[in-house]
Enzyme design. Structure first.
Site, PDB file in Angstrom:
ATOM      1  N   GLY A 171       9.914  -0.514   5.095  1.00  0.00           N
ATOM      2  CA  GLY A 171       9.821  -1.443   6.223  1.00  0.00           C
ATOM      3  C   GLY A 171       9.230  -2.777   5.809  1.00  0.00           C
ATOM      4  N   ILE A 209       4.041  -6.336   9.280  1.00  0.00           N
ATOM      5  CA  ILE A 209       2.956  -5.873   8.405  1.00  0.00           C
ATOM      6  C   ILE A 209       3.472  -5.620   6.990  1.00  0.00           C
ATOM      7  CG2 ILE A 209       1.390  -3.921   7.992  1.00  0.00           C
ATOM      8  CD1 ILE A 209       1.183  -3.695  11.131  1.00  0.00           C
ATOM      9  N   ASP A 236      17.793   4.029   5.483  1.00  0.00           N
ATOM     10  CA  ASP A 236      17.108   4.529   6.679  1.00  0.00           C
ATOM     11  C   ASP A 236      16.095   5.582   6.219  1.00  0.00           C
ATOM     12  OD1 ASP A 236      16.332   5.849   8.976  1.00  0.00           O
ATOM     13  OD2 ASP A 236      18.359   6.041   9.794  1.00  0.00           O
ATOM     14  N   ASN A 259       5.278   2.437   5.522  1.00  0.00           N
ATOM     15  CA  ASN A 259       4.989   1.498   6.613  1.00  0.00           C
ATOM     16  C   ASN A 259       6.062   1.462   7.687  1.00  0.00           C
ATOM     17  OD1 ASN A 259       3.952  -1.201   7.797  1.00  0.00           O
ATOM     18  ND2 ASN A 259       6.009  -1.723   7.038  1.00  0.00           N
ATOM     19  N   SER A 283      -2.195   4.142  12.746  1.00  0.00           N
ATOM     20  CA  SER A 283      -2.482   3.266  13.894  1.00  0.00           C
ATOM     21  C   SER A 283      -3.773   3.694  14.564  1.00  0.00           C
ATOM     22  CB  SER A 283      -1.352   3.369  14.915  1.00  0.00           C
ATOM     23  OG  SER A 283      -1.696   2.702  16.114  1.00  0.00           O
ATOM     24  N   SER A 298      -3.570   4.193  17.356  1.00  0.00           N
ATOM     25  CA  SER A 298      -2.921   5.173  18.235  1.00  0.00           C
ATOM     26  C   SER A 298      -2.983   6.594  17.683  1.00  0.00           C
ATOM     27  CB  SER A 298      -1.455   4.798  18.467  1.00  0.00           C
ATOM     28  OG  SER A 298      -1.372   3.562  19.116  1.00  0.00           O
ATOM     29  N   GLN A 306       3.537   5.478  25.221  1.00  0.00           N
ATOM     30  CA  GLN A 306       3.681   5.780  23.788  1.00  0.00           C
ATOM     31  C   GLN A 306       3.492   7.274  23.514  1.00  0.00           C
ATOM     32  OE1 GLN A 306       0.509   2.935  22.818  1.00  0.00           O
ATOM     33  NE2 GLN A 306       1.924   1.955  21.406  1.00  0.00           N
ATOM     34  N   TYR A 356       5.182   8.274  20.517  1.00  0.00           N
ATOM     35  CA  TYR A 356       4.800   7.488  19.334  1.00  0.00           C
ATOM     36  C   TYR A 356       3.423   7.884  18.787  1.00  0.00           C
ATOM     37  CZ  TYR A 356       3.215   3.178  16.909  1.00  0.00           C
ATOM     38  OH  TYR A 356       2.702   2.262  16.004  1.00  0.00           O
ATOM     39  N   LYS A 370       1.796   8.857  14.805  1.00  0.00           N
ATOM     40  CA  LYS A 370       0.767   8.099  14.070  1.00  0.00           C
ATOM     41  C   LYS A 370      -0.417   9.004  13.722  1.00  0.00           C
ATOM     42  CE  LYS A 370       3.067   4.841  13.344  1.00  0.00           C
ATOM     43  NZ  LYS A 370       3.248   4.135  12.070  1.00  0.00           N
ATOM     44  N   ILE A 414      -1.158  -5.641  16.599  1.00  0.00           N
ATOM     45  CA  ILE A 414      -0.844  -6.720  15.664  1.00  0.00           C
ATOM     46  C   ILE A 414       0.442  -7.380  16.175  1.00  0.00           C
ATOM     47  CG2 ILE A 414      -0.422  -7.241  13.209  1.00  0.00           C
ATOM     48  CD1 ILE A 414      -3.077  -5.664  13.720  1.00  0.00           C
ATOM     49  N   ASN A 470       6.380  -5.317  18.906  1.00  0.00           N
ATOM     50  CA  ASN A 470       5.791  -5.375  20.247  1.00  0.00           C
ATOM     51  C   ASN A 470       5.994  -6.727  20.929  1.00  0.00           C
ATOM     52  OD1 ASN A 470       3.982  -6.924  18.794  1.00  0.00           O
ATOM     53  ND2 ASN A 470       2.441  -5.304  18.662  1.00  0.00           N
TER      54      ASN A 470
HETATM   55  N1  LIG Z   1       2.327  -4.118  15.313  1.00  0.00           N
HETATM   56  C1  LIG Z   1       1.377  -3.289  15.716  1.00  0.00           C
HETATM   57  O1  LIG Z   1       0.640  -3.567  16.693  1.00  0.00           O
HETATM   58  C2  LIG Z   1       1.140  -2.011  15.013  1.00  0.00           C
HETATM   59  C3  LIG Z   1       2.041  -1.494  14.106  1.00  0.00           C
HETATM   60  N2  LIG Z   1       1.769  -0.298  13.492  1.00  0.00           N
HETATM   61  C4  LIG Z   1       2.702   0.256  12.548  1.00  0.00           C
HETATM   62  O2  LIG Z   1       2.968  -0.686  11.534  1.00  0.00           O
HETATM   63  C5  LIG Z   1       4.218  -0.390  10.937  1.00  0.00           C
HETATM   64  C6  LIG Z   1       4.982  -1.683  10.752  1.00  0.00           C
HETATM   65  O3  LIG Z   1       5.285  -2.203  12.030  1.00  0.00           O
HETATM   66  P1  LIG Z   1       5.313  -3.763  12.363  1.00  0.00           P
HETATM   67  O4  LIG Z   1       5.182  -4.562  11.143  1.00  0.00           O
HETATM   68  O5  LIG Z   1       4.394  -3.971  13.477  1.00  0.00           O
HETATM   69  O6  LIG Z   1       6.781  -3.873  13.004  1.00  0.00           O
HETATM   70  P2  LIG Z   1       8.102  -4.602  12.520  1.00  0.00           P
HETATM   71  O7  LIG Z   1       9.133  -4.224  13.502  1.00  0.00           O
HETATM   72  O8  LIG Z   1       7.834  -6.039  12.272  1.00  0.00           O
HETATM   73  O9  LIG Z   1       8.402  -3.922  11.106  1.00  0.00           O
HETATM   74  C7  LIG Z   1       8.912  -2.618  11.011  1.00  0.00           C
HETATM   75  C8  LIG Z   1       9.916  -2.589   9.876  1.00  0.00           C
HETATM   76  O10 LIG Z   1      10.362  -1.258   9.708  1.00  0.00           O
HETATM   77  C9  LIG Z   1      11.770  -1.285   9.560  1.00  0.00           C
HETATM   78  N3  LIG Z   1      12.336  -0.030  10.006  1.00  0.00           N
HETATM   79  C10 LIG Z   1      12.406   0.462  11.273  1.00  0.00           C
HETATM   80  N4  LIG Z   1      13.048   1.615  11.291  1.00  0.00           N
HETATM   81  C11 LIG Z   1      13.410   1.882  10.009  1.00  0.00           C
HETATM   82  C12 LIG Z   1      14.119   2.939   9.394  1.00  0.00           C
HETATM   83  N5  LIG Z   1      14.616   3.961  10.106  1.00  0.00           N
HETATM   84  N6  LIG Z   1      14.308   2.879   8.062  1.00  0.00           N
HETATM   85  C13 LIG Z   1      13.835   1.834   7.329  1.00  0.00           C
HETATM   86  N7  LIG Z   1      13.153   0.810   7.861  1.00  0.00           N
HETATM   87  C14 LIG Z   1      12.961   0.837   9.187  1.00  0.00           C
HETATM   88  C15 LIG Z   1      12.221  -2.447  10.444  1.00  0.00           C
HETATM   89  O11 LIG Z   1      13.521  -2.881  10.086  1.00  0.00           O
HETATM   90  C16 LIG Z   1      11.147  -3.453  10.175  1.00  0.00           C
HETATM   91  O12 LIG Z   1      11.436  -4.282   9.075  1.00  0.00           O
HETATM   92  C17 LIG Z   1       4.899   0.631  11.852  1.00  0.00           C
HETATM   93  O13 LIG Z   1       4.785   1.919  11.259  1.00  0.00           O
HETATM   94  C18 LIG Z   1       4.064   0.581  13.127  1.00  0.00           C
HETATM   95  O14 LIG Z   1       4.058   1.813  13.815  1.00  0.00           O
HETATM   96  C19 LIG Z   1       0.621   0.381  13.711  1.00  0.00           C
HETATM   97  C20 LIG Z   1      -0.282  -0.103  14.595  1.00  0.00           C
HETATM   98  C21 LIG Z   1      -0.094  -1.320  15.308  1.00  0.00           C
HETATM   99  C1  LIG Z   2       3.489  -1.509  18.757  1.00  0.00           C
HETATM  100  C2  LIG Z   2       2.234  -1.448  19.592  1.00  0.00           C
HETATM  101  O1  LIG Z   2       1.959  -2.703  20.113  1.00  0.00           O
HETATM  102  C3  LIG Z   2       1.093  -1.040  18.766  1.00  0.00           C
HETATM  103  O2  LIG Z   2       1.450   0.090  18.023  1.00  0.00           O
HETATM  104  C4  LIG Z   2       0.351   0.719  17.739  1.00  0.00           C
HETATM  105  O3  LIG Z   2       0.323   1.656  16.996  1.00  0.00           O
HETATM  106  C5  LIG Z   2      -0.817   0.115  18.426  1.00  0.00           C
HETATM  107  O4  LIG Z   2      -1.628   1.081  18.965  1.00  0.00           O
HETATM  108  C6  LIG Z   2      -0.203  -0.741  19.456  1.00  0.00           C
HETATM  109  O5  LIG Z   2       0.005  -0.027  20.647  1.00  0.00           O
END
Ligand SMILES: NC(=O)C1=CN([C@@H]2O[C@H](COP(=O)(O)OP(=O)(O)OC[C@H]3O[C@@H](n4cnc5c(N)ncnc54)[C@H](O)[C@@H]3O)[C@@H](O)[C@H]2O)C=CC1
Ligand SMILES: C[C@H](O)[C@@H]1OC(=O)[C@H](O)[C@@H]1O
Length: 253
Positions: free
Chosen positions: A12, A17, A63, A90, A143, A145, A153, A156, A160, A189, A194
């Site tokens: 990812g 992130i 994927d 990630n 997370s 979470s 969620q 979800y 986590k 974040i 989100n």
């Molecule tokens: N943004 C937030 O508030 C929080 C995010 N997280 C976790 O951080 C991680 C990264 O998320 P973010 O950077 O926020 O979101 P994002 O949507 O910017 O990045 C997620 C990435 O994962 C890729 N992805 C999704 N499904 C996939 C799959 N099946 N195979 C390969 N790649 C895939 C997407 O294409 C994207 O590039 C996630 O695991 C999310 O649960 C955890 C806590 C808070």
């Molecule tokens: C995507 C949400 O905003 C985010 O995902 C998490 O894991 C955090 O707890 C937030 O709810």
């Protein structure tokens, strides 16, 4: 530099992130391998930035929910970069939805990507590191979470909690191989995951009001903690979970 000469891989890594962590790893001296769902064209700018930092990069499209993606990603890393030192699980999705009418398919997809995807990837990365015999570091992006709930969620938060638990168990299984396993627990974040949810300004402000540091997180807030856990500065840290939430979790009253 914290990751001088290391090989760093992340799932990812095209967005949010993962992208911030990939760039910071390159700034800290690592060659960087990224896998994601998006096309190779969509990550060209990111790969150029890594190259401009003097580091090698590779992109593998796949994927994470499919076990063969992990095999293909590790094979590409081995043939093109020649090894693996730090692996970050990630990739994830968070399709916000109410509980009582949650479609089974949304539940299945969230578990398959977030939990099974992390498991397949961590297992293949660990097999690679054990074969190499030079230890390593594995980090899962869990997370806040994993510790607290969310009404929209319910499908979800268990995933986590699952990846947090996976890091605790793999820390025990892989410690004898010199492989450390830890998780980071981000709060909220601002990323594409989100963007729609946080477009509700009342909700966003409600979240900010609960954060002692007074703001939502940015992807770069996770980059340092991830790189730190991957580095020798964290050489005696395994089975740990690092909250990166601006103090939100401890703010009860
Ligand atoms: N943004 C937030 O508030 C929080 C995010 N997280 C976790 O951080 C991680 C990264 O998320 P973010 O950077 O926020 O979101 P994002 O949507 O910017 O990045 C997620 C990435 O994962 C890729 N992805 C999704 N499904 C996939 C799959 N099946 N195979 C390969 N790649 C895939 C997407 O294409 C994207 O590039 C996630 O695991 C999310 O649960 C955890 C806590 C808070
Ligand atoms: C995507 C949400 O905003 C985010 O995902 C998490 O894991 C955090 O707890 C937030 O709810």
């Amino acid at each position: 530099m914290l990751l001088e000469g290391k090989i760093f891989a992340i799932t990812g890594g095209a967005s949010g992130i993962g992208k911030a962590a990939a760039l910071e790893a390159a700034r800290q001296g690592a060659d960087v391998a990224i896998t994601d769902l998006v096309s190779a064209e969509a990550v060209q700018q990111l790969l150029r930035e890594i190259g401009d930092l003097g580091r090698r990069s590779l992109y593998y499209r796949g994927d994470v929910a499919l076990a063969e993606t992990a095999l293909g990603f590790m094979a590409a890393i081995e043939s093109q970069l020649g090894g693996l030192d730090v692996f970050v699980s990630n990739a994830g999705i968070c399709p916000f939805h109410a509980f009582l009418d949650l479609p089974a398919e949304t539940l299945r997809q969230t578990v398959e990507v977030n939990l099974l995807g992390a498991y397949f990837m961590v297992q293949e990365a660990a097999r690679f590191m054990v074969r190499q015999g030079r230890g390593g570091a594995i980090i899962a992006v869990s997370s806040i979470s994993a510790l607290v709930g969310g009404a929209y969620q319910t499908h979800y938060t268990p995933t986590k909690a699952g990846v947090h638990s996976l890091m605790q168990s793999t820390a025990i299984a892989l410690g004898p191989h010199g492989i450390r396993c830890n998780s980071v627990l981000p709060g909220t974040i601002r990323t594409p995951i989100n963007a729609d949810d946080l477009a509700d300004e009342t909700k966003a402000q409600g979240l900010i009001d609960r954060i002692p540091l007074g703001r939502l997180g940015e992807p770069e807030d996770l980059a340092g903690p991830i790189v730190f856990l991957g580095s020798s500065l964290a050489g005696y840290v395994t089975g740990a979970a690092l909250l990166v939430d601006g103090g939100c979790f401890v703010n009860l009253q």
